[in-house]
Structures are given as structure tokens and as C-alpha cells.
Design a protein around this motif. Structure first.
Motif, PDB file in Angstrom:
ATOM      1  N   ALA A  28       0.815  -1.216   0.000  1.00 49.11           N
ATOM      2  CA  ALA A  28       0.000   0.000   0.000  1.00 49.11           C
ATOM      3  C   ALA A  28       0.848   1.265   0.000  1.00 49.11           C
ATOM      4  O   ALA A  28       0.517   2.236  -0.684  1.00 49.11           O
ATOM      5  CB  ALA A  28      -0.939   0.006   1.204  1.00 49.11           C
ATOM      6  N   ASP A  29       1.963   1.269   0.733  1.00 43.80           N
ATOM      7  CA  ASP A  29       2.820   2.451   0.768  1.00 43.80           C
ATOM      8  C   ASP A  29       3.407   2.752  -0.604  1.00 43.80           C
ATOM      9  O   ASP A  29       3.466   3.904  -1.026  1.00 43.80           O
ATOM     10  CB  ASP A  29       3.946   2.269   1.784  1.00 43.80           C
ATOM     11  CG  ASP A  29       3.427   2.186   3.211  1.00 43.80           C
ATOM     12  OD1 ASP A  29       2.344   2.753   3.472  1.00 43.80           O
ATOM     13  OD2 ASP A  29       4.091   1.545   4.040  1.00 43.80           O
ATOM     14  N   THR A  30       3.828   1.719  -1.299  1.00 41.67           N
ATOM     15  CA  THR A  30       4.393   1.905  -2.639  1.00 41.67           C
ATOM     16  C   THR A  30       3.335   2.419  -3.606  1.00 41.67           C
ATOM     17  O   THR A  30       3.611   3.311  -4.414  1.00 41.67           O
ATOM     18  CB  THR A  30       4.965   0.572  -3.157  1.00 41.67           C
ATOM     19  OG1 THR A  30       5.895   0.064  -2.208  1.00 41.67           O
ATOM     20  CG2 THR A  30       5.651   0.758  -4.490  1.00 41.67           C
ATOM     21  N   ILE A  31       2.133   1.877  -3.520  1.00 40.69           N
ATOM     22  CA  ILE A  31       1.053   2.315  -4.409  1.00 40.69           C
ATOM     23  C   ILE A  31       0.695   3.766  -4.135  1.00 40.69           C
ATOM     24  O   ILE A  31       0.516   4.557  -5.070  1.00 40.69           O
ATOM     25  CB  ILE A  31      -0.176   1.395  -4.253  1.00 40.69           C
ATOM     26  CG1 ILE A  31       0.149  -0.003  -4.777  1.00 40.69           C
ATOM     27  CG2 ILE A  31      -1.379   1.970  -4.979  1.00 40.69           C
ATOM     28  CD1 ILE A  31      -0.903  -1.032  -4.480  1.00 40.69           C
ATOM     29  N   LEU A  32       0.607   4.142  -2.870  1.00 43.56           N
ATOM     30  CA  LEU A  32       0.294   5.534  -2.540  1.00 43.56           C
ATOM     31  C   LEU A  32       1.389   6.483  -3.016  1.00 43.56           C
ATOM     32  O   LEU A  32       1.104   7.595  -3.478  1.00 43.56           O
ATOM     33  CB  LEU A  32       0.071   5.683  -1.037  1.00 43.56           C
ATOM     34  CG  LEU A  32      -1.224   5.087  -0.505  1.00 43.56           C
ATOM     35  CD1 LEU A  32      -1.270   5.192   1.011  1.00 43.56           C
ATOM     36  CD2 LEU A  32      -2.414   5.782  -1.117  1.00 43.56           C
ATOM     37  N   ARG A  33       2.638   6.072  -2.921  1.00 44.12           N
ATOM     38  CA  ARG A  33       3.739   6.901  -3.415  1.00 44.12           C
ATOM     39  C   ARG A  33       3.641   7.069  -4.932  1.00 44.12           C
ATOM     40  O   ARG A  33       3.834   8.163  -5.464  1.00 44.12           O
ATOM     41  CB  ARG A  33       5.077   6.281  -3.045  1.00 44.12           C
ATOM     42  CG  ARG A  33       6.254   7.178  -3.434  1.00 44.12           C
ATOM     43  CD  ARG A  33       7.594   6.634  -3.003  1.00 44.12           C
ATOM     44  NE  ARG A  33       7.631   6.420  -1.564  1.00 44.12           N
ATOM     45  CZ  ARG A  33       8.004   5.290  -0.982  1.00 44.12           C
ATOM     46  NH1 ARG A  33       8.374   4.268  -1.709  1.00 44.12           N
ATOM     47  NH2 ARG A  33       8.010   5.171   0.326  1.00 44.12           N
ATOM     48  N   MET A  34       3.325   5.989  -5.648  1.00 43.34           N
ATOM     49  CA  MET A  34       3.186   6.071  -7.103  1.00 43.34           C
ATOM     50  C   MET A  34       2.015   6.973  -7.487  1.00 43.34           C
ATOM     51  O   MET A  34       2.113   7.733  -8.450  1.00 43.34           O
ATOM     52  CB  MET A  34       3.011   4.670  -7.690  1.00 43.34           C
ATOM     53  CG  MET A  34       4.270   3.848  -7.647  1.00 43.34           C
ATOM     54  SD  MET A  34       4.064   2.150  -8.217  1.00 43.34           S
ATOM     55  CE  MET A  34       3.369   2.377  -9.820  1.00 43.34           C
ATOM     56  N   VAL A  35       0.919   6.897  -6.742  1.00 44.28           N
ATOM     57  CA  VAL A  35      -0.230   7.758  -7.025  1.00 44.28           C
ATOM     58  C   VAL A  35       0.114   9.219  -6.791  1.00 44.28           C
ATOM     59  O   VAL A  35      -0.272  10.095  -7.569  1.00 44.28           O
ATOM     60  CB  VAL A  35      -1.453   7.334  -6.180  1.00 44.28           C
ATOM     61  CG1 VAL A  35      -2.550   8.369  -6.227  1.00 44.28           C
ATOM     62  CG2 VAL A  35      -1.969   5.989  -6.647  1.00 44.28           C
ATOM     63  N   SER A  36       0.884   9.510  -5.749  1.00 43.50           N
ATOM     64  CA  SER A  36       1.273  10.900  -5.506  1.00 43.50           C
ATOM     65  C   SER A  36       2.203  11.405  -6.600  1.00 43.50           C
ATOM     66  O   SER A  36       2.091  12.552  -7.038  1.00 43.50           O
ATOM     67  CB  SER A  36       1.905  11.055  -4.133  1.00 43.50           C
ATOM     68  OG  SER A  36       3.128  10.372  -4.068  1.00 43.50           O
ATOM     69  N   TYR A  37       3.125  10.560  -7.085  1.00 40.77           N
ATOM     70  CA  TYR A  37       3.983  10.952  -8.204  1.00 40.77           C
ATOM     71  C   TYR A  37       3.152  11.194  -9.460  1.00 40.77           C
ATOM     72  O   TYR A  37       3.391  12.149 -10.206  1.00 40.77           O
ATOM     73  CB  TYR A  37       5.036   9.890  -8.494  1.00 40.77           C
ATOM     74  CG  TYR A  37       6.119   9.768  -7.456  1.00 40.77           C
ATOM     75  CD1 TYR A  37       6.432  10.814  -6.599  1.00 40.77           C
ATOM     76  CD2 TYR A  37       6.844   8.599  -7.326  1.00 40.77           C
ATOM     77  CE1 TYR A  37       7.423  10.706  -5.649  1.00 40.77           C
ATOM     78  CE2 TYR A  37       7.844   8.473  -6.383  1.00 40.77           C
ATOM     79  CZ  TYR A  37       8.123   9.531  -5.547  1.00 40.77           C
ATOM     80  OH  TYR A  37       9.108   9.408  -4.609  1.00 40.77           O
ATOM     81  N   LEU A  38       2.176  10.332  -9.700  1.00 39.37           N
ATOM     82  CA  LEU A  38       1.315  10.494 -10.871  1.00 39.37           C
ATOM     83  C   LEU A  38       0.502  11.781 -10.778  1.00 39.37           C
ATOM     84  O   LEU A  38       0.326  12.488 -11.774  1.00 39.37           O
ATOM     85  CB  LEU A  38       0.380   9.287 -11.014  1.00 39.37           C
ATOM     86  CG  LEU A  38      -0.556   9.300 -12.205  1.00 39.37           C
ATOM     87  CD1 LEU A  38       0.240   9.239 -13.499  1.00 39.37           C
ATOM     88  CD2 LEU A  38      -1.525   8.142 -12.129  1.00 39.37           C
TER      89      LEU A  38
END
Length: 95
Positions: A28-38
Motif C-alpha cells: 500500500a505504501d508503494t502504491i500511494l507513493r506512485m499515485v502521488s507521483y502520478l
């Protein structure tokens, strides 16, 4: 009689299943980081699109050519509005 027996049997099974508590997935942390970058990429792309369309609009006015850039500005503004409100729309839909 068969229907009543099946209903009693499945009713007991369903009564034994508890209400599970929600858990975050392992990544979940990795996915949230990717969403913030996107999100940052979308916002920067929108700013770049509006800046490019504004410059092209000025060039078309100065050179006297056909005006196609107002459509680009409108498209960039509509796209930016949809992109920035996507999170709010999803929160309203999901709950």
C-alpha cells in the motif's frame, strides 16, 4: 422440506462467518507513493499544456494565422479540472 433444510444449513454457516476488519494490502505504501507521483506529473503536464497553448495563442495572434489554440487552452483547462477533481469524485462515489 429440502429447501428448509438447505436454508437452515446455510443460515448456520453464514452466522459463523465474522465481519472482517479492513487491512491495507502489503504494498500500500508503494502504491500511494506512485499515485502521488502520478498526481504531480498530471498537474505539471497541465501547467505545461496551458503555458504552451498560451504561447501558441500569442504566436497565432501576432503572425495573423488561423486561431486553433483557444481550443487547446479550453481542452487543457477542462483536463486540468477533471484531473484535480478526480480524487474528490472518487471519495464521493466510494464513500
Amino acid at each position: 422440506m429440502i429447501l428448509a433444510t438447505a436454508q437452515d444449513m446455510y443460515g448456520e454457516v453464514l452466522a459463523q462467518i465474522g465481519n472482517p476488519s479492513p487491512e491495507a494490502p502489503p504494498v500500500a505504501d508503494t502504491i500511494l507513493r506512485m499515485v502521488s507521483y502520478l498526481t504531480w506529473f498530471v498537474l505539471l503536464s497541465g501547467i505545461a499544456a496551458i503555458t504552451y497553448a498560451g504561447g501558441r495563442f500569442a504566436w497565432e495572434k501576432w503572425s495573423g494565422g488561423g486561431l486553433q489554440s483557444p481550443k487547446m487552452v479550453a481542452g487543457a483547462m477542462i483536463g486540468g479540472t477533471v484531473a484535480t477533481s478526480a480524487g474528490t469524485i472518487m471519495n464521493a462515489v466510494i464513500g
